[in-house]
Write an enzyme that holds these catalytic residues in place. Structure first.
Site, PDB file in Angstrom:
ATOM      1  N   ASP A  41       0.969  -1.153  -0.019  1.00 23.91           N
ATOM      2  CA  ASP A  41      -0.069   0.086   0.036  1.00 23.91           C
ATOM      3  C   ASP A  41       0.872   1.172   0.050  1.00 23.91           C
ATOM      4  O   ASP A  41       1.702   1.361   0.983  1.00 23.91           O
ATOM      5  CB  ASP A  41      -0.825  -0.049   1.371  1.00 23.91           C
ATOM      6  N   ASP A  61      -0.333   7.179  -9.788  1.00 24.72           N
ATOM      7  CA  ASP A  61      -1.328   6.843 -11.025  1.00 24.72           C
ATOM      8  C   ASP A  61      -2.384   6.062 -10.066  1.00 24.72           C
ATOM      9  O   ASP A  61      -2.486   4.849  -9.897  1.00 24.72           O
ATOM     10  CB  ASP A  61      -0.910   6.017 -12.033  1.00 24.72           C
ATOM     11  N   CYS A 113      -6.798   8.469 -15.122  1.00 25.05           N
ATOM     12  CA  CYS A 113      -7.728   8.092 -16.542  1.00 25.05           C
ATOM     13  C   CYS A 113      -8.962   8.832 -16.535  1.00 25.05           C
ATOM     14  O   CYS A 113     -10.011   8.331 -16.909  1.00 25.05           O
ATOM     15  CB  CYS A 113      -7.637   6.741 -16.696  1.00 25.05           C
TER      16      CYS A 113
END
Length: 180
Positions: A41, A61, A113
């Protein structure tokens, strides 16, 4: 003469995604020590880890809505998406401020995205404010337009806390509006 070898440490807390990442890294030849996928993590990744003393850059990201991906299976466009968007942008802000807490890091690239301002410009604006408030003196984080994308026409949007000049440092893409 010391030869410096750059290495990418790729973190993901989801075991299925890390398996996919390892396969893709091997397929592309990155398994020769250049890319090190870790089932970990990022929010538990600490700047004091001994193998991070030379860490200079972070490519963040984080999980996002996928709103900018045509035919994304994870894409949600209904009333439930508003709560999901709030949850995702809160996580993204937490992750970006965490990335800013590494004192040895000089550069952070933040990428989603998503075409949602809530996940992009708004997160960057809030992170600059929160991340810089946590700094005790020293150099403040600032936005810099990527030299490699200087010809990119679609730039970030002005939002509260983000000036026109800062927004111009951000790049946007929208597959639903001519960007492929």
């Amino acid at each position: 003469v010391e030869v410096r070898v750059n290495k990418v440490i790729a973190l993901d807390r989801a075991s299925e995604r890390i398996k996919i990442l390892k396969k893709r890294v091997a397929l592309l030849g990155g398994d020769k020590g250049v890319v090190e996928p870790r089932h970990q993590d990022f929010l538990k990744f600490e700047s004091g880890d001994k193998d991070l003393k030379n860490l200079k850059a972070i490519l963040l990201d984080p999980s996002c809505s996928g709103s900018g991906i045509v035919n994304s299976p994870d894409r949600v466009d209904n009333e439930d998406s508003k709560e999901r968007l709030r949850s995702l942008s809160s996580f993204q802000l937490l992750a970006l401020v965490h990335a800013m807490s590494f004192p040895q890091v000089d550069y952070i690239a933040y990428s989603t995205c998503s075409i949602n301002v809530e996940e992009d410009e708004a997160v960057v604006s809030k992170a600059l404010k929160e991340g810089n408030e946590k700094l005790e003196g020293g150099e403040m984080w600032r936005l810099v337009a990527p030299e490699s994308l200087k010809g990119w026409k679609r730039r970030g949007m002005e939002v509260e806390g983000l000036t026109k000049e800062q927004a111009a440092c951000l790049c946007r893409s929208d597959p639903f509006d001519g960007d492929e």
